[in-house]
Design a protein around this motif. Structure first.
Motif: not given
Length: 400
Positions: A2, A10, A47, A49-52
């Motif tokens: 993403e 962040d 990012f 899929e885990d938002g990292r």
């Protein structure tokens, strides 16, 4: 993956990435100070899929002088990726998204300082800014001359006074930043050093120098002059430090005449490749550019290739008015579709987006680029394009 704007929550991860990538360490106080000035709306991240956060880049909204006009420019900075996310296309996706974002925001050009020229060249940026660095032993400094006006040290000059001098100086070049008050405070005044301002006989400021002296070396941080009297007076002021320094160093525009004007020109000069530029939106940029005057209705056909920005890729008609207004129009057939490019191939100039930037932002003549195979086209069309591009030295005193 993403791609999105960063948010305030962040901030810690972005700072951790930046410190790791650029090998910096900020104290807790420095991190909190930076937090108060952090603009997540200018920062974009990739990012998982885990938002990292995998990778990030900053688009700084700036203005730059081009042919004596201010233009909106997107400054790319802070490009960083965690090692375990490298070579997965993160930066490619971020840069493509950055181009779309800058186009939407009306920033028709972009500039950046590259960690690798080849890396950014493949994304459409081209080296446009070179600078000279002088290292001058005390005995070879310009002669001390007494002329009209005075040079005075000041604790902290008035921003408005400095900016008037700087803007007059900077507008003589292409690529210089149009500094705002925030830039002066955070990028210029934040440095330690000594200010000296030249005023003419009428008391009007026409030049300044900002410098530091340490370990018997004088380093000029910032310099601007708007008259020959100011230039001479500032060099005389620098030469008056001869008893306390062994040498002076200064960054100057590529066309700076100092060596020619010295009695002994055998000073050290380095030519340093510096910043790269990119045309983000060719149609918008051509309309903003100050072309040289000529015959009303003159035009050339351009075949521009741009793999990263499809809106720039294709066949265009570049046409000019007599007073130098330009317009870039995509060539289509009678039904609005793509034309047979073979029908205009003999008269078209073919170039990639990097070569277009070299001509319009980097001061490289079309005839030179043609000679070295960077563009193709017949001699008449190439000469016409060259006549319509004004000559102006490219320079950038700042860094971002």
């Amino acid at each position: 993956m993403e791609i999105r704007q960063l948010r305030m929550d962040d901030y810690e991860e972005r700072m951790a990435l930046s410190q790791f990538a650029f090998q910096m360490r900020f104290s807790e106080l420095e991190l909190e100070t930076r937090r108060s000035k952090y603009r997540p709306d200018c920062d974009w991240g990739a990012f998982d899929e885990d938002g990292r956060l995998l990778s990030a880049t900053l688009i700084i909204p700036l203005e730059t002088w081009i042919q004596e006009r201010k233009m909106a420019m997107g400054g790319i900075a802070g490009v960083a990726t965690w090692p375990d996310a490298r070579r997965q296309g993160c930066v490619s996706k971020l840069l493509f998204h950055s181009l779309e974002t800058m186009k939407k925001d009306g920033q028709s050009i972009s500039m950046l300082y590259p960690f690798s020229f080849p890396f950014y060249h493949k994304f459409g940026w081209e080296m446009t800014v070179e600078r000279k660095k002088y290292t001058i032993p005390t005995g070879l400094l310009p002669a001390r001359l007494h002329g009209p006006g005075t040079v005075k040290r000041v604790a902290k000059p008035d921003f408005a006074v400095l900016d008037r001098v700087y803007s007059t100086y900077a507008s003589k070049y292409s690529g210089t930043l149009a500094r705002n008050s925030e830039w002066w405070e955070e990028r210029i005044f934040a440095k330690s050093g000594t200010w000296a301002v030249y005023e003419n006989e009428s008391g009007q400021p026409e030049g300044y120098v900002f410098y530091d002296v340490a370990n018997r070396q004088l380093t000029v941080h910032d310099w601007a002059d708007t008259s020959e009297q100011a230039r001479v007076a500032l060099w005389t002021y620098i030469a008056n430090h001869d008893s306390m320094i062994d040498e002076a160093t200064l960054i100057a525009p590529i066309d700076d005449p100092l060596p020619f004007l010295l009695p002994n020109p055998k000073i050290k000069q380095e030519i340093i490749p510096y910043f790269m530029s990119r045309i983000v939106d060719a149609e918008a940029f051509v309309g903003q550019y100050a072309w040289a005057p000529g015959v009303d209705g003159e035009y050339v056909t351009l075949r521009i290739s741009d793999a990263q920005a499809p809106w720039n890729d294709g066949l265009f008609r570049l046409e000019w008015s007599g007073d130098g207004a330009g317009k870039l129009v995509r060539v289509t057939d009678d039904n609005g579709g793509a034309v047979d490019e073979n029908s205009v191939a003999s008269e078209a100039i073919s170039c990639d987006i990097q070569a277009l930037a070299a001509m319009l932002l980097g001061g490289r003549k079309p005839s030179m680029l043609k000679r070295h195979g960077r563009i193709t086209g017949d001699d008449r069309t190439t000469a016409l394009l060259e006549r319509r591009i004004p000559e102006q030295t490219v320079y950038l005193a700042d860094f971002f």
